[in-house]
Design an enzyme around this catalytic site. Structure first.
Site, PDB file in Angstrom:
ATOM      1  N   LYS A 279     -10.704  -0.721  -1.013  1.00  0.00           N
ATOM      2  CA  LYS A 279     -10.807  -0.861   0.438  1.00  0.00           C
ATOM      3  C   LYS A 279     -12.182  -0.423   0.916  1.00  0.00           C
ATOM      4  O   LYS A 279     -12.650   0.677   0.585  1.00  0.00           O
ATOM      5  CB  LYS A 279      -9.712  -0.028   1.118  1.00  0.00           C
ATOM      6  CG  LYS A 279      -9.656  -0.195   2.626  1.00  0.00           C
ATOM      7  CD  LYS A 279      -8.497   0.601   3.226  1.00  0.00           C
ATOM      8  CE  LYS A 279      -8.374   0.378   4.723  1.00  0.00           C
ATOM      9  NZ  LYS A 279      -7.263   1.148   5.314  1.00  0.00           N
TER      10      LYS A 279
ATOM     11  N   GLU B 139       0.836  -1.198   0.000  1.00  0.00           N
ATOM     12  CA  GLU B 139       0.000   0.000   0.000  1.00  0.00           C
ATOM     13  C   GLU B 139       0.871   1.247   0.000  1.00  0.00           C
ATOM     14  O   GLU B 139       1.979   1.266   0.524  1.00  0.00           O
ATOM     15  CB  GLU B 139      -0.884  -0.022   1.257  1.00  0.00           C
ATOM     16  CG  GLU B 139      -1.820   1.167   1.388  1.00  0.00           C
ATOM     17  CD  GLU B 139      -2.470   1.247   2.762  1.00  0.00           C
ATOM     18  OE1 GLU B 139      -3.567   1.809   2.845  1.00  0.00           O
ATOM     19  OE2 GLU B 139      -1.874   0.772   3.749  1.00  0.00           O
TER      20      GLU B 139
ATOM     21  N   CYS C  37      -4.448  -2.952   4.572  1.00  0.00           N
ATOM     22  CA  CYS C  37      -4.028  -2.377   5.845  1.00  0.00           C
ATOM     23  C   CYS C  37      -4.933  -2.780   7.000  1.00  0.00           C
ATOM     24  O   CYS C  37      -5.011  -3.934   7.395  1.00  0.00           O
ATOM     25  CB  CYS C  37      -3.943  -0.858   5.692  1.00  0.00           C
ATOM     26  SG  CYS C  37      -3.103  -0.010   7.065  1.00  0.00           S
TER      27      CYS C  37
END
Length: 537
Positions: free
Chosen positions: A359, A292, A412
């Site tokens: 995400k 990321e 994440c």
């Protein structure tokens, strides 16, 4: 210890509040990566003793009375210490937000402590004087932890149960009861010293029985883990060889200083590097993974960069990379009022994006600003620069790029949610790309990596975790780290992931059912115990 128990029970007001705050601070030593489990055994009995002496309030005031203050104070101490590493984010951008750091850390701790305060107050509503009171508090504390992990988008960092995951053997119980089940167990066994003191004219053997049972339970947990590790045979995949890159791209904090050409040069150079003279580089690699935040810009704005990436990739190699994705409308123009997505893109050797995942579970104040118009009155924006925050994806977690086994894609923070990472039954592995550069020099990256490992144990899926600054690692379906790069180490990691466990895990099949059974039975038992005459232990 009898003196301590009686002192806590007889204390009140600010003295009692200070005592439970200190106890919470001590309990925080049990979180990853410290895992000082004895600290939990020292601290949680203080909470029990404090409730033993807590004054009763009438009607609704009992929910915000002394019992609430006890749980809130304990949580305030625990979360302030356990999550202090979040303050490292305030050192970004030259530390211009440094003055806000203590307020933000303590403020977040206070918000999370509300859950523990309510759990404490509810436990006190059905408090009894007998040994069953530790089941009461463990049940409501575990319920509060579940609520913390689910309500208002959820924030399940540093669940109490992680204290029981210090090694590979202890990790294995998560495959049965999950992280919330471990939380109930950890809370219950760590409260057993509260049944030893004060003595109350009971014999020593009788007083020690609960803690002996707690120790026996931990021993059984380790024995089960050892059996599972030694009796499970893993098979390496024959259709994947993965290279993960840890590049240390630090421009994530300020898009305005990013040099796209230099960043792409760095990523390509690392990706093509040879670890030994005999290393063929990318030849034979089926999947190249970049983490990321390695692109502090939209790739669509740099077609030359995409062309260079395509030329780097062998025909049989697919790039899986974290990247911001700019939403483009049917007219070929960016969609107004959509800031873009924090995504994983699958790019083939022709430069085509053949699959993507956006995400879905964004970080409050990090990637989006709740009540945006209010906070901006004070000049407060989300921490992620370069865009007006991110838009949330559609919740789809499974990626199936051509020639790739289906996998769960997690960006994440999404890897910290127990039981909420998609459908593991359809996946062959977990891919987690992350950027922990915000928290370099703190315990944050190691803590985050451990939380991610737990998802592999719970699901029985191997995990590939590529981190911008660390910790990049490969985890097998039993949660063991197969290979890793150290924090802040620039380099590449070549791994062959395992096949998933046949049939998955019990947690896959029944989820948090053991947790809910334990909590419901604990609460029902508390209602019964509360009707009996009160006595201490």
């Amino acid at each position: 210890m009898t003196w301590l128990a009686e002192t806590v029970m007889l204390s009140h007001g600010w003295r009692r509040f200070l005592i439970v705050v200190v106890a919470g601070v001590i309990a925080a030593a049990s979180v990853p990566p410290f895992f000082l489990l004895p600290a939990l055994f020292l601290a949680l009995p203080v909470w029990v003793w404090a409730l033993d002496g807590a004054e009763h309030r009438r009607q609704w005031r009992r929910l915000v009375g002394p019992a609430f203050q006890i749980g809130f104070g304990f949580g305030l101490g625990y979360f302030t210490v356990a999550l202090h590493w979040l303050g490292a984010a305030f050192l970004q951008e030259g530390g211009v937000f440094l003055i806000l750091m203590p307020f933000a850390i303590v403020g977040l701790a206070a918000i999370l402590a509300i859950f523990w305060g309510l759990g404490s107050a509810l436990a006190h509503l059905v408090w009894s004087g007998g040994a069953f009171r530790i089941v009461t508090l463990a049940s409501f504390l575990a319920l509060a932890e579940w609520a913390r992990g689910h309500l208002f988008s959820g924030f399940p960092f540093d669940l109490i149960g992680y204290a029981l995951t210090a090694n590979d053997e202890m990790l294995q119980l998560a495959s049965v009861v999950g992280s919330y089940g471990l939380t109930f167990i950890a809370a219950l066994i760590a409260m057993t010293p509260a049944l030893i003191w004060p003595a109350d004219q009971r014999g020593l053997v009788r007083r020690l029985i609960p803690i002996f049972l707690a120790i026996a339970l931990i021993a059984a947990q380790v024995a089960y883990g050892n059996w599972r590790l030694t009796s499970t045979t893993l098979t390496a995949r024959t259709d994947m060889k993965v290279r993960m890159v840890q590049p240390m791209v630090l421009e994530h904090a300020d898009w305005s200083v990013a040099d796209p050409d230099a960043i792409i040069n760095q990523l390509i150079g690392l990706s093509e590097s040879k670890l030994t003279p005999a290393d063929p580089g990318l030849s034979g690699i089926t999947h190249l993974v970049w983490p990321e935040s390695v692109f502090p810009f939209f790739l669509t704005n740099y077609p030359d960069g995409i062309a260079r990436i395509a030329r780097m990739l062998p025909d049989t190699t697919l790039l899986l990379t974290g990247a911001p994705r700019e939403p483009i409308g049917d007219d070929g123009l960016p969609i107004p009022d959509n800031p873009g997505y924090n995504s994983i893109l699958a790019i083939d050797s022709s430069g085509e994006v053949v699959a993507s995942y956006d995400k879905s579970h964004l970080v409050p104040f990090g990637e989006y600003l709740p009540l945006q118009s209010f906070w901006r009155l004070f000049g407060i924006n989300q921490f992620v620069p370069g865009t007006n925050g991110w838009a949330a994806g559609d919740g789809r977690r499974l990626m199936t790029p051509p020639g790739t086994p289906p996998f769960l894609a997690l960006v994440c923070y999404e890897a910290v949610f127990p039981g909420d990472i998609g459908d593991p039954a359809q996946a062959q592995f977990i891919l987690n790309v992350t950027n922990d550069a915000w928290f370099m020099g703190s315990i944050g990256p190691a803590q985050h990596a451990h939380h991610a490992r737990m998802r592999a144990v719970e699901t029985g899926l191997p995990m590939l975790r590529a981190a911008n600054t660390g910790v990049t690692l490969s985890v097998d379906p039993l949660g063991r780290v197969v290979a890793q790069l150290a924090e802040e180490q620039v380099g590449v990691l070549d791994v062959v992931p395992s096949e998933p466990l046949p049939g998955g895990t019990l947690f896959n099949r029944i989820g948090d059912l053991p947790f809910w059974v334990a909590v419901v039975l604990g609460i029902l038992g508390s209602l019964v115990a509360a009707r009996r005459p009160r006595r201490i232990a």
